[in-house]
Write a protein that holds these residues in place. Structure first.
Motif, mmCIF file in Angstrom:
data_model
loop_
_atom_site.group_PDB
_atom_site.id
_atom_site.type_symbol
_atom_site.label_atom_id
_atom_site.label_comp_id
_atom_site.label_asym_id
_atom_site.label_seq_id
_atom_site.Cartn_x
_atom_site.Cartn_y
_atom_site.Cartn_z
ATOM 1 N N UNK A 192 1.109 -1.109 -0.008
ATOM 2 C CA UNK A 192 -0.075 0.104 0.059
ATOM 3 C C UNK A 192 0.996 1.554 0.514
ATOM 4 N N UNK A 193 1.919 0.788 1.090
ATOM 5 C CA UNK A 193 2.925 2.288 0.612
ATOM 6 C C UNK A 193 3.159 2.419 -0.758
ATOM 7 N N UNK A 194 3.615 1.469 -0.922
ATOM 8 C CA UNK A 194 4.285 1.713 -2.187
ATOM 9 C C UNK A 194 3.812 2.471 -3.424
ATOM 10 N N UNK A 195 2.379 1.544 -3.252
ATOM 11 C CA UNK A 195 1.046 2.002 -4.328
ATOM 12 C C UNK A 195 0.874 3.422 -4.409
ATOM 13 N N UNK A 196 1.542 3.477 -2.747
ATOM 14 C CA UNK A 196 0.970 5.429 -2.647
ATOM 15 C C UNK A 196 1.903 6.370 -3.614
ATOM 16 N N UNK A 197 3.311 5.866 -3.017
ATOM 17 C CA UNK A 197 4.431 6.468 -3.591
ATOM 18 C C UNK A 197 4.887 6.737 -4.879
ATOM 19 N N UNK A 198 4.335 5.642 -6.072
ATOM 20 C CA UNK A 198 4.089 5.489 -7.081
ATOM 21 C C UNK A 198 5.365 4.679 -7.633
ATOM 22 N N UNK A 199 5.255 3.865 -6.677
ATOM 23 C CA UNK A 199 6.435 2.863 -6.340
ATOM 24 C C UNK A 199 5.906 1.093 -7.422
ATOM 25 N N UNK A 200 6.302 0.488 -7.404
ATOM 26 C CA UNK A 200 6.476 -0.411 -8.284
ATOM 27 C C UNK A 200 5.950 -1.445 -7.068
ATOM 28 N N UNK A 201 4.891 -2.990 -7.671
ATOM 29 C CA UNK A 201 4.796 -3.507 -6.546
ATOM 30 C C UNK A 201 5.847 -4.279 -6.263
ATOM 31 N N UNK A 202 6.019 -5.525 -5.582
ATOM 32 C CA UNK A 202 6.533 -6.555 -4.897
ATOM 33 C C UNK A 202 5.651 -7.572 -4.286
#
Length: 313
Positions: A192-202
């Motif tokens: 969720x945090x990665x998505x919020x900051x525009x990063x790809x999921x892992x």
């Protein structure tokens, strides 16, 4: 009834995904016999610098030129986010150029907090789950792992600072949950945090594989650390008294303050408060996520250890 502690300093470190936001939002602000220095709910433990400042080192140095203002709850929130937690984190970066300076700053801040507690007559309560995390344990980003500076959990530096200043170990309050569900919840939060900051999921297996690699290279600095209950508690006991409770024990409690050993405080039931920070987008995938986590832990040689060290649910 929780056993009493002689320590006048309580440090609540979560850990993450154990209802910490509920405590910080609904319980800790209502305490009458503790001066609370807590992370504000739904915000980072590290507040942004005020306008006009581009260096945390310079900002903290400026603030410490005069006595800190700690008497109101808003002043204590300001200190926690802008000075206390950032300084503790910076002091935990081993072999960094500024580590010794930040350790001196942390000592100065802690001494003033102790003095305010003695003047006011109330004990200190500090609360942030970031004290038992590193950037890598949160984000699992390769660039954090490849950095030459190794960051430990800030709680250790903070405990040593209080011990040096007062001659007494603080008490660490830590809530621990069943290891697989704990890692699953932390993985979903990371997504969720990665998505919020525009990063790809892992993927869940890559997340665990990276954390296992980190734990092997730098023990006690990964997301797996708090899933290995006995080792984590033993490490904390080297610098603090430890009050460890299980997550299920916490959510079933009808008197949270008594459970945590916060003497002279009102009784609160965890169930009386709304659930916070619930991530529902991946709820249908939880069984698959837990399977991938379990399989990867087994491949990396950690599954049996997690089971052997589990002490809490």
């Amino acid at each position: 009834m929780a056993e009493s502690s002689s320590s006048r300093v309580k440090i609540h470190v979560g850990v993450s995904r154990t209802g910490t936001t509920v405590l910080q939002r609904h319980v800790f602000p209502e305490l009458r016999n503790h001066l609370v220095f807590a992370k504000k709910p739904f915000t980072s433990s590290i507040s942004s610098l005020p306008v006009g400042w581009d260096s945390r080192l310079q900002f903290v140095d400026h603030c410490l030129q005069k006595p800190l203002q700690l008497r109101s709850s808003s002043e204590r929130h300001h200190l926690a986010g802008k000075i206390l937690f950032p300084v503790a984190i910076a002091a935990s970066r081993q072999d960094s150029a500024d580590q010794s300076v930040f350790r001196q700053y942390l000592s100065c801040v802690v001494r003033q907090m102790i003095e305010e507690s003695q003047r006011d007559g109330r004990r200190l309560l500090i609360s942030s789950e970031r004290l038992a995390q590193t950037n890598f344990s949160i984000w699992a980003k390769k660039r954090n792992f490849s950095k030459s500076v190794v960051t430990t959990f800030p709680v250790y530096e903070l405990c040593r600072a209080f011990l040096d200043a007062s001659g007494q170990k603080p008490q660490v309050i830590v809530v621990l949950r069943e290891p697989i569900s704990y890692l699953r919840s932390n993985y979903i939060r990371m997504c969720e945090m990665r998505k919020k900051h525009g990063n790809s999921c892992l993927s869940a297996d890559r997340f665990v594989a990276r954390q296992a690699r980190c734990e092997k290279a730098h023990p006690g600095t990964s997301a797996l650390t708090a899933a290995m209950h006995q080792s984590f508690v033993s490490a904390l006991e080297a610098v603090a008294e430890v009050k460890a409770v299980g997550f299920r024990e916490q959510i079933a409690s009808s008197d949270l303050c008594s459970l945590f050993g916060l003497e002279g405080e009102p009784g609160f039931s965890f169930a009386q408060f709304p659930r916070e920070n619930r991530f529902t987008e991946m709820a249908d995938d939880e069984a698959t996520i837990e399977r991938l986590i379990t399989e990867t832990l087994a491949k990396k040689g950690f599954l049996d250890r997690l089971h052997a060290e589990q002490r809490y649910e």
